[in-house]
Design an enzyme around this catalytic site. Structure first.
Site, short mmCIF file in Angstrom:
data_model
loop_
_atom_site.label_atom_id
_atom_site.label_comp_id
_atom_site.label_asym_id
_atom_site.label_seq_id
_atom_site.Cartn_x
_atom_site.Cartn_y
_atom_site.Cartn_z
N LYS A 192 0.83 -1.21 0.00
CA LYS A 192 0.00 0.00 0.00
C LYS A 192 0.87 1.26 0.00
CE LYS A 192 -3.63 -2.41 -0.42
NZ LYS A 192 -4.36 -3.20 0.54
C1 PLP Z 1 -5.38 -4.28 0.93
C2 PLP Z 1 -6.86 -4.16 0.92
C3 PLP Z 1 -7.65 -4.52 2.03
C4 PLP Z 1 -7.12 -5.23 3.21
O1 PLP Z 1 -6.10 -4.59 3.86
P1 PLP Z 1 -5.27 -5.39 4.96
O2 PLP Z 1 -4.55 -4.29 5.68
O3 PLP Z 1 -4.37 -6.33 4.24
O4 PLP Z 1 -6.25 -6.08 5.82
C5 PLP Z 1 -9.01 -4.25 1.99
N1 PLP Z 1 -9.58 -3.71 0.91
C6 PLP Z 1 -8.86 -3.39 -0.18
C7 PLP Z 1 -9.56 -2.77 -1.34
C8 PLP Z 1 -7.49 -3.62 -0.22
O5 PLP Z 1 -6.79 -3.33 -1.32
#
Ligand code: PLP
Length: 391
Positions: A192
């Site tokens: 991210k």
């Molecule tokens: C990465 C992601 C998540 C989950 O995030 P985590 O921190 O891995 O739990 C949820 N929704 C979307 C759209 C994502 O890209």
């Protein structure tokens, strides 16, 4: 065409975290401090996060965005018999949390230009059981939040934004996290826009929701460990007020988050530059390029998703293979939920119900986009795309 060989350039991944010496130092200090679980660093990260978004909010640090989404829906009282509306073009985490609570997800199609949840689809999906809407800012481009908030207001629905891609994203000049939804959840997963390894942040303006999420992120205890070891009431005393979860963020992760957040302004700039370079260099190819933010707004550019047009001489899978043969990693965001066995079978879903998301899925590729990639790295991707798709 150059055949792939062992002397080829090193593999260029689709994404790679940008971890510097400052993060390593911060994590080392957290380790040396003797306090590794939730404590002063987690508090510091929460305060810094609130300040980054512009204040007036409660930030609740958790060990994943999935955990934050679960806490948000729990705090809003979502339960069995309820329905929550979400887009089909998202990661399963958005809606698995709906099922954790015994409620049902109602999936809707996306807009063909933005690939964000279509407000008309949301409106059509509302039933007497509907309790909440979960917009996902796909790739880092804000959903039409005016439309979604208006629908929510009109029908008395809660709004939980899945902002996993949306740090920092703005809608009509306001940062996602500051909008009039109930809770907004960010992700700090490895790929991210900032990372804590694993982690997330649930942000709300509502003190009561924040308090519930804080209690439920740590076993339903009304005091966290740091408070117990620093406050004047005896350390051993706490009360369990609900069967909570184990979703707290460690100080080791938070130490990384504090540094990453401070670097976010530079990260955004680099992502913006890379996105603009892709736009300029790919304009002549048979590709639909990702929608840009409206004038004056910020796209977080978590993802750069291109779609092959019908004029392209190869299909999507061959494009992915061709790029892989040239040492370039890609991904697909996402196999829509209606194609996954669990969601398909539970709700009897077919691709025909989601024509836009389904067509987008079949044509899409997410290109490498991460702050640590060089212009030369990106030029390799561009050259490969021209070799595979050019005239
Ligand atoms: C990465 C992601 C998540 C989950 O995030 P985590 O921190 O891995 O739990 C949820 N929704 C979307 C759209 C994502 O890209």
């Amino acid at each position: 065409m150059t055949p792939p060989s062992s002397t080829a350039l090193p593999f260029l991944p689709f994404a790679r975290p940008d971890i510097g010496e400052a993060e390593i130092t911060a994590v080392t200090e957290a380790l040396r401090s003797g306090w590794v679980t939730t404590g002063p660093m987690a508090k510091k990260f929460e305060t810094a996060f609130t300040n980054y978004l512009g204040g007036g909010l409660h930030s609740v640090a958790v060990n994943s965005a999935t955990a934050g989404l679960h806490l948000a829906l729990e705090a809003l009282g979502i339960g069995p018999g309820d329905e929550v509306i979400a887009p089909t073009l998202t990661f399963t985490a958005t809606v698995e949390v709906v099922r954790y609570l015994g409620a049902d997800a109602v999936l809707v199609d996306v807009d063909p230009v933005t690939l964000n949840m279509d407000p008309a689809g949301v409106r059509a999906a509302i039933s007497p059981r509907t309790k909440a809407i979960m917009p996902v800012h796909y790739g880092g481009l804000a959903c039409d939040m005016d439309a979604i908030l208006a629908i929510a207001h009109e029908h008395g629905l809660k709004v939980v934004e899945d902002a996993a891609h949306a740090l920092p994203t703005t809608w009509r000049g306001a940062l996602v996290g500051q909008l009039a939804s109930d809770v907004t959840v960010f992700s700090f997963y490895a790929n991210k826009t900032i990372t804590t390894g694993e982690g997330g942040m649930a942000v709300t303006r509502d003190e009561t929701l924040a308090q519930r999420m804080r209690v439920m992120r740590l076993h339903g205890m009304n005091r966290d460990a740091f408070d117990r070891f620093t406050s004047k009431t005896p350390a051993w005393y706490y009360e369990v007020v609900a069967p909570g979860f184990k979703y707290n963020m460690t100080d080791v992760a938070a130490a990384m988050g504090v540094v990453q957040l401070a670097r976010l302004p530079q990260f955004v700039q680099r992502r913006e530059t890379l996105a603009q370079r892709y736009h300029a260099a790919l304009a002549t190819l048979p590709l639909v390029l990702p929608a840009t933010a409206p004038a004056g707004d910020q796209h977080a550019w978590h993802l750069y998703v291109v779609r092959l047009t019908s004029e392209a001489r190869i299909g999507r899978d061959d494009l992915i293979q061709g790029l892989a043969d040239r040492g370039i990693g890609t991904s697909v965001h996402y196999v829509p939920l209606h194609r996954h066995p669990y969601w398909r079978d539970r709700y009897g879903l077919t691709p025909g119900q989601f024509p836009t998301a389904d067509a987008a899925y079949l044509a899409m590729v997410s290109l490498p986009l991460f702050t640590a990639m060089s212009d030369a790295d990106q030029d390799r991707v561009i050259a490969a795309l021209h070799a595979l798709l050019g005239g």
